[in-house]
Design an enzyme around this catalytic site. Structure first.
Site, PDB file in Angstrom:
ATOM      1  N   LYS A  83       0.862  -1.186   0.000  1.00  0.00           N
ATOM      2  CA  LYS A  83       0.000   0.000   0.000  1.00  0.00           C
ATOM      3  C   LYS A  83       0.898   1.235   0.000  1.00  0.00           C
ATOM      4  O   LYS A  83       1.779   1.369   0.864  1.00  0.00           O
ATOM      5  CB  LYS A  83      -0.892  -0.047   1.251  1.00  0.00           C
ATOM      6  CG  LYS A  83      -2.138   0.791   1.191  1.00  0.00           C
ATOM      7  CD  LYS A  83      -3.021   0.457   2.392  1.00  0.00           C
ATOM      8  CE  LYS A  83      -4.261   1.294   2.438  1.00  0.00           C
ATOM      9  NZ  LYS A  83      -4.993   1.100   3.707  1.00  0.00           N
TER      10      LYS A  83
HETATM   11  O1  G3P Z   1      -7.518   2.072   5.660  1.00  0.00           O
HETATM   12  C1  G3P Z   1      -7.826   3.291   5.110  1.00  0.00           C
HETATM   13  C2  G3P Z   1      -9.175   3.853   5.504  1.00  0.00           C
HETATM   14  O2  G3P Z   1     -10.132   2.853   5.451  1.00  0.00           O
HETATM   15  C3  G3P Z   1      -9.188   4.661   6.777  1.00  0.00           C
HETATM   16  O3  G3P Z   1     -10.482   4.976   7.223  1.00  0.00           O
HETATM   17  O4  G3P Z   1     -12.022   5.802   8.977  1.00  0.00           O
HETATM   18  O5  G3P Z   1      -9.556   6.340   9.125  1.00  0.00           O
HETATM   19  O6  G3P Z   1     -11.003   7.433   7.418  1.00  0.00           O
HETATM   20  P1  G3P Z   1     -10.771   6.201   8.237  1.00  0.00           P
END
Ligand code: G3P
Length: 217
Positions: A83
């Site tokens: 990633k």
């Molecule tokens: O893994 C990346 C993403 O899903 C992060 O989500 O909730 O931290 O915006 P969030």
């Protein structure tokens, strides 16, 4: 649409994996930090739990450092997807790793143009962050819809991972928008089970079933 879990917590992964619905796992440095364990060891354990793509994120830096870290992560297991945070150095790293046959997931995608650049560089997956766009007053799912249309129109060999999923409706909307994958936090996967009519239906079927058995005893 395939369902991934967005977590680095092994207990959460094990629990959901038992449902038989998981196609992969995504992690990020913030999720890793919550677990307080050695990054590479956690990734290795996840690969032993789930037989599908496991995204492991490199630390943002220059292209060379991300390429080297990406190669190391990829050597943990063939299912590891590297990633890479979006940016010019990230694009270079995506190109180099993809030429070596290493799958990448370009993360922190917030616009169609960023998605186009990541796909042109050779990203196997792109991760538009739906919830974080909603947070700043945009309709995050529109980005998924637009990227899906572009992939259909131009035939890019890239899958969309709808990320930053915050609630169960986001999952439904991602499927309708054409996401190939939604990566979903544990809490939201559990929310997806729930409907009050299911609970009421089970309660009344159980009560009627017991009553019928009682009468025939
Ligand atoms: O893994 C990346 C993403 O899903 C992060 O989500 O909730 O931290 O915006 P969030």
């Amino acid at each position: 649409m395939k369902l991934y879990i967005d977590t680095a917590n092994l207990g959460e992964i094990e629990q959901i994996n038992e449902w038989g619905i998981l196609s992969g796992v995504t992690t990020n440095p913030s999720l890793m930090a919550k677990e307080g364990e050695v990054f590479e060891e956690v990734i290795e354990k996840i690969t032993s739990l789930v037989d599908g793509p496991i995204s492991a994120e490199v630390e943002e830096g220059d292209a060379q450092s991300m390429i080297e870290e990406g190669r190391k992560l990829s050597s943990i297991h063939p299912n590891v997807v590297v990633k890479i945070p979006f940016g010019p150095e990230g694009l270079k790293a995506i190109g180099a790793l993809s030429r070596e046959g290493i799958d990448t997931n370009c993360t922190l995608i917030f616009s169609v143009n960023q998605g186009l650049l990541a796909m042109a560089a050779g990203a196997r997956y792109i991760s538009p962050f739906v919830g974080r766009l909603d947070d700043i007053g945009h309709r995050g799912m529109e980005l998924v819809e637009d990227l899906h249309q572009i992939i259909l129109e131009y035939g890019f060999d890239t899958e969309i991972i709808a990320a930053s999923i915050r609630h169960a409706d986001h999952v439904k909307e991602a499927a309708l928008a054409g996401a190939d994958i939604a990566t979903i936090p544990h809490k939201v996967l559990v929310q997806m089970l729930k409907h009050p009519l299911t609970d009421q239906g089970i309660a009344s079927f159980n009560a009627d079933g017991k009553e019928m058995k009682r009468k025939h005893e």
